[in-house]
Scaffold this motif. Sequence first.
Motif, PDB file in Angstrom:
ATOM      1  N   GLN A   1      10.713  -0.858 -11.321  1.00  0.00           N
ATOM      2  CA  GLN A   1      11.301  -0.606  -9.993  1.00  0.00           C
ATOM      3  C   GLN A   1      10.859  -1.661  -8.990  1.00  0.00           C
ATOM      4  N   SER A   2       9.593  -2.024  -9.049  1.00  0.00           N
ATOM      5  CA  SER A   2       9.079  -3.039  -8.141  1.00  0.00           C
ATOM      6  C   SER A   2       9.782  -4.377  -8.359  1.00  0.00           C
ATOM      7  N   ARG A   3       9.990  -4.751  -9.619  1.00  0.00           N
ATOM      8  CA  ARG A   3      10.684  -6.011  -9.928  1.00  0.00           C
ATOM      9  C   ARG A   3      12.111  -6.003  -9.381  1.00  0.00           C
ATOM     10  N   LEU A   4      12.804  -4.895  -9.570  1.00  0.00           N
ATOM     11  CA  LEU A   4      14.187  -4.797  -9.090  1.00  0.00           C
ATOM     12  C   LEU A   4      14.246  -4.817  -7.563  1.00  0.00           C
ATOM     13  N   LEU A   5      13.292  -4.153  -6.933  1.00  0.00           N
ATOM     14  CA  LEU A   5      13.270  -4.131  -5.472  1.00  0.00           C
ATOM     15  C   LEU A   5      13.054  -5.541  -4.915  1.00  0.00           C
ATOM     16  N   HIS A   6      12.204  -6.328  -5.558  1.00  0.00           N
ATOM     17  CA  HIS A   6      12.005  -7.712  -5.127  1.00  0.00           C
ATOM     18  C   HIS A   6      13.283  -8.534  -5.303  1.00  0.00           C
ATOM     19  N   GLY A   7      14.083  -8.213  -6.329  1.00  0.00           N
ATOM     20  CA  GLY A   7      15.354  -8.898  -6.496  1.00  0.00           C
ATOM     21  C   GLY A   7      16.364  -8.496  -5.433  1.00  0.00           C
ATOM     22  N   LEU A   8      16.458  -7.207  -5.135  1.00  0.00           N
ATOM     23  CA  LEU A   8      17.389  -6.722  -4.116  1.00  0.00           C
ATOM     24  C   LEU A   8      17.055  -7.281  -2.732  1.00  0.00           C
ATOM     25  N   ALA A   9      15.789  -7.642  -2.518  1.00  0.00           N
ATOM     26  CA  ALA A   9      15.375  -8.179  -1.226  1.00  0.00           C
ATOM     27  C   ALA A   9      16.061  -9.503  -0.911  1.00  0.00           C
ATOM     28  N   HIS A  10      16.589 -10.186  -1.922  1.00  0.00           N
ATOM     29  CA  HIS A  10      17.242 -11.481  -1.702  1.00  0.00           C
ATOM     30  C   HIS A  10      18.755 -11.351  -1.544  1.00  0.00           C
ATOM     31  N   LEU A  11      19.297 -10.134  -1.614  1.00  0.00           N
ATOM     32  CA  LEU A  11      20.747  -9.944  -1.539  1.00  0.00           C
ATOM     33  C   LEU A  11      21.138  -9.420  -0.159  1.00  0.00           C
TER      34      LEU A  11
ATOM     35  N   LEU B   1      24.413  -7.816 -12.288  1.00  0.00           N
ATOM     36  CA  LEU B   1      23.183  -8.602 -12.165  1.00  0.00           C
ATOM     37  C   LEU B   1      22.133  -8.174 -13.174  1.00  0.00           C
ATOM     38  N   TRP B   2      22.061  -6.876 -13.439  1.00  0.00           N
ATOM     39  CA  TRP B   2      21.064  -6.339 -14.365  1.00  0.00           C
ATOM     40  C   TRP B   2      21.779  -5.440 -15.379  1.00  0.00           C
ATOM     41  N   GLU B   3      21.956  -5.928 -16.570  1.00  0.00           N
ATOM     42  CA  GLU B   3      22.776  -5.236 -17.559  1.00  0.00           C
ATOM     43  C   GLU B   3      22.020  -4.159 -18.315  1.00  0.00           C
ATOM     44  N   ASP B   4      20.703  -4.162 -18.268  1.00  0.00           N
ATOM     45  CA  ASP B   4      19.911  -3.171 -18.996  1.00  0.00           C
ATOM     46  C   ASP B   4      20.133  -1.785 -18.396  1.00  0.00           C
ATOM     47  N   PRO B   5      20.460  -0.763 -19.201  1.00  0.00           N
ATOM     48  CA  PRO B   5      20.659   0.596 -18.684  1.00  0.00           C
ATOM     49  C   PRO B   5      19.447   1.133 -17.934  1.00  0.00           C
ATOM     50  N   ASP B   6      18.241   0.774 -18.376  1.00  0.00           N
ATOM     51  CA  ASP B   6      17.045   1.233 -17.676  1.00  0.00           C
ATOM     52  C   ASP B   6      16.983   0.661 -16.258  1.00  0.00           C
ATOM     53  N   ASP B   7      17.434  -0.577 -16.095  1.00  0.00           N
ATOM     54  CA  ASP B   7      17.457  -1.181 -14.771  1.00  0.00           C
ATOM     55  C   ASP B   7      18.429  -0.447 -13.854  1.00  0.00           C
ATOM     56  N   ARG B   8      19.599  -0.097 -14.389  1.00  0.00           N
ATOM     57  CA  ARG B   8      20.582   0.628 -13.574  1.00  0.00           C
ATOM     58  C   ARG B   8      20.028   1.988 -13.161  1.00  0.00           C
ATOM     59  N   SER B   9      19.370   2.653 -14.066  1.00  0.00           N
ATOM     60  CA  SER B   9      18.783   3.956 -13.751  1.00  0.00           C
ATOM     61  C   SER B   9      17.696   3.819 -12.692  1.00  0.00           C
ATOM     62  N   ALA B  10      16.898   2.751 -12.796  1.00  0.00           N
ATOM     63  CA  ALA B  10      15.827   2.533 -11.826  1.00  0.00           C
ATOM     64  C   ALA B  10      16.387   2.265 -10.434  1.00  0.00           C
TER      65      ALA B  10
ATOM     66  N   HIS C   1       0.814  -1.212   0.000  1.00  0.00           N
ATOM     67  CA  HIS C   1       0.000   0.000   0.000  1.00  0.00           C
ATOM     68  C   HIS C   1       0.851   1.266   0.000  1.00  0.00           C
ATOM     69  N   GLU C   2       1.905   1.285   0.843  1.00  0.00           N
ATOM     70  CA  GLU C   2       2.661   2.513   1.063  1.00  0.00           C
ATOM     71  C   GLU C   2       3.882   2.660   0.157  1.00  0.00           C
ATOM     72  N   LEU C   3       4.395   1.543  -0.379  1.00  0.00           N
ATOM     73  CA  LEU C   3       5.636   1.603  -1.144  1.00  0.00           C
ATOM     74  C   LEU C   3       5.454   1.161  -2.592  1.00  0.00           C
ATOM     75  N   LEU C   4       5.059  -0.085  -2.776  1.00  0.00           N
ATOM     76  CA  LEU C   4       5.031  -0.654  -4.127  1.00  0.00           C
ATOM     77  C   LEU C   4       4.040   0.045  -5.034  1.00  0.00           C
ATOM     78  N   SER C   5       2.954   0.525  -4.462  1.00  0.00           N
ATOM     79  CA  SER C   5       1.954   1.210  -5.290  1.00  0.00           C
ATOM     80  C   SER C   5       2.476   2.525  -5.856  1.00  0.00           C
ATOM     81  N   HIS C   6       3.562   3.051  -5.298  1.00  0.00           N
ATOM     82  CA  HIS C   6       4.148   4.306  -5.779  1.00  0.00           C
ATOM     83  C   HIS C   6       5.317   4.068  -6.744  1.00  0.00           C
ATOM     84  N   LEU C   7       5.648   2.797  -7.027  1.00  0.00           N
ATOM     85  CA  LEU C   7       6.778   2.479  -7.890  1.00  0.00           C
ATOM     86  C   LEU C   7       6.288   2.000  -9.251  1.00  0.00           C
ATOM     87  N   SER C   8       7.166   2.130 -10.221  1.00  0.00           N
ATOM     88  CA  SER C   8       6.862   1.565 -11.535  1.00  0.00           C
ATOM     89  C   SER C   8       7.006   0.055 -11.467  1.00  0.00           C
ATOM     90  N   GLU C   9       6.500  -0.622 -12.481  1.00  0.00           N
ATOM     91  CA  GLU C   9       6.595  -2.084 -12.510  1.00  0.00           C
ATOM     92  C   GLU C   9       8.047  -2.540 -12.527  1.00  0.00           C
TER      93      GLU C   9
END
Length: 845
Positions: A252-262, A273-282, A242-250
Amino acid sequence: MSQSLSALELPDCQSVSLGVREVCPSPARLLPRSHLVARLLERPRRLRLLCAPFGYGKSTLIKQCQLQDLPAQRTVRLDLAGQALSLPRFCARIAEQLGCLPQRPDSGAALLDFLEGSTNALTLILDDYPARGDAGLNAWIDHLLLHSSARVELWVSCRQRPTWNLPRLLLDGELVELDSRELGFSRQESDALVSLLTPDAAIHESLWQQTQGWCAGARLLLTVQTADAQGGTKMLRAYLEHELLSHLSENQSRLLHGLAHLPRFCATLCAELWEDPDDRSAIATLLQSQTFFQALDNLGQWHRLLPAVAQALQGKLAASELKRLRLCACRQLHGAGFIEDAIDLALSAGHPEVAVNFLASLNPSWLLAGRNLQQLLAWRRQLPGNLQNVDPQLVVLNASALLMSARLDEARACVANLRRFLPQPDAASNRRLLAIWQVLQGTLYGLLGHCALAREYCQTALEHLGDDEPHVSFLYTVVLARLAMSSGETVEAQQGLMFALEQARRQGSLIREVQVNCQRICLMILCGESALATYLLQENLALLQADGNRHPMLLARLLVLQGKLHLQRSEPELGEAVLRQALALQSDHWQVVLAALTGLAEIYAGRGELKQAFAFLQDAERRMHCANVQECGYRGVLNLQTLSLLVHQRNWKQALPMAQLFEQYLRGSSARSSSLQVPSLPVHSQLLLALVEQGIGQTGEASRRLQAALRECRRLNFHGLEAKLLRTLENLGKHPGQTPAHARPAALTGTFNLLVSEARTPRISLAMASRLKPGASAGKHEALSTRETAVLELLAEGLSNREISERLYISTNTVKAHIKHINSKLGVTRRAQAVMRAKTIGLLR
């Protein structure tokens, strides 16, 4: 604005629904945070800025300040709900609340002119100011803060620091700023919240490790865990949705779920881990948004997600993607030197062979730092047995851990496996590995009580170990020192420890330096040098504190020794506090647990709470079983302490067979092992058996046993215990029939003998005893105790309270208490009168 849930306050008029279940609000202001309110209201400021992620109680704190005092005649509050607002719309909303509207309510210039022309002070509260504020609005607020003459004080809560000229405001003394570190709960506040919301005291440490002061996270986990252990995490996940993920793009949300395991990450790792430039920017955008990322170094390069948040966000990635992420990350982290994190990730990815390769690169000295010993034992439970013996370095690491944990049967098998790697290809490597095997085997022999074999193996290895094996050298030095202590060779023990201390310092190893000093403190207490022991202990506590207290095992060991010294100075309350602190720091290290629980048993026995004292001993035994500690490591200590409690009870019926069984135990090899851990164990057992014999009327046997124990004590240089034996002999002469029913046996004071023997208590020497007239305590006056008599003797010499405390190694408060008791028993009110009265009635010559 979306309602922020904190542990400080929820609105009384409604409940907050998070999609899983409805959480009923608790009473407002569970934990009044007066220190933060005082800081915000200390004096007028142009800007008060509260910047932290959601759930840190920012809005609640501002409301608390409003309720107390806001130094302004009018207050305007805007709930911006994190949404960007244009300057015209902002001005219109302000003008609407002011009532006295300027000619153009949507004009920034008109509103500024209106505020500057007003003689009334205004407090403007902007709640949940957006991370990406309107450029025109930001410029207007910057001008208002720095250049306007308007009598306006601004209160702002936000999740990301605004782009205003905050350094200039700070230099002008017009800014007070609170971030997540200050707004979050302190450890004391977190513990207080646990006490308020749940009776489960075991949650304190785990909650703190998960939330690190995050108010809403702590509140949600506690509120639901009382009924459902898994419900707290589910509720937290819904709150984050409600407070966090709903304010993120899809993305950003995907990357945040990945960072949660590191366990940790940095920009370079994320780029792998994520070679796409858009991922790095996110990811860069996420890091700037203060979305529960914790910095792990002073440079701000490495981060991790708050553990509670990471746990709540896990479980969303596909299994194949998660495995790829973990495996790639573990290799990168190993290359960066974060071997522990790499091992955890390799195991979680289902690649134990990779974890074993990483483990083999660890040096045994690593075991002494942090909680690494417990971590290695946990990894052993996850690794297949056939992989734990594939490399000699790994075998040495495992053997060292098992020896330190007193799991001797497993250690024996592990040390035996080392022979599989002999001989080595070249002579130098062969000598080195053989020397390591000899030290490990000698250490094992020493812990099993085979002292002669232990000396032979360790001393033979000495000439073949190089400077590149500091941990193995340290291991045999400690074993030889303990063997020397147990046989009374205190000079040899001191020399060996001083050599090890010099080596540790020259190699820059604070861990080994403190470890050696722990052994030196034990030796000082054993030899009766408690003042020196106290000084060295405080010095090492300061060393650990200056290093950031990063090594809880070492800190806990020092606290156990500090508790020992407090008990010997008759300071049970202080002793209990530090022993409980040691137990909280290292609840899974066998030596700390055994020492702390048996020390607490002694303290409670001294208070007459024998049921609780026995409960502590039962808990200690259970924990030794759960930790797979070899019985010879703890049985002697528990037997001795149990016998001590039976003597406290005057339970001679059970104490006599217990003492006799203990005597039989001490004749076995297990007793030799116990004596290596507790050098004074055999002499202490003789002392307790003598008390039992005295209790059942066998005074002659008790006297002969004490005399023999006294001779042994002097032979072994156990000077502290010598004073206790003399005191017991004196008491035996006064009460030849039995231990008097009204008196606590004097020798029981300080039976807490784990790791070290009794420190030097005031010596009631035979010369001092000869100054007391026979039967002097008889008559109308209540007899003085041995300690009170010692204090009276020093009073007669004209010593001050402080001098007496230093002479007797007790606190000045204890001295005052003894003097009060002396005056009461002698029927006087002043110390001079007490001395004169004692001489008059024959107590002193």
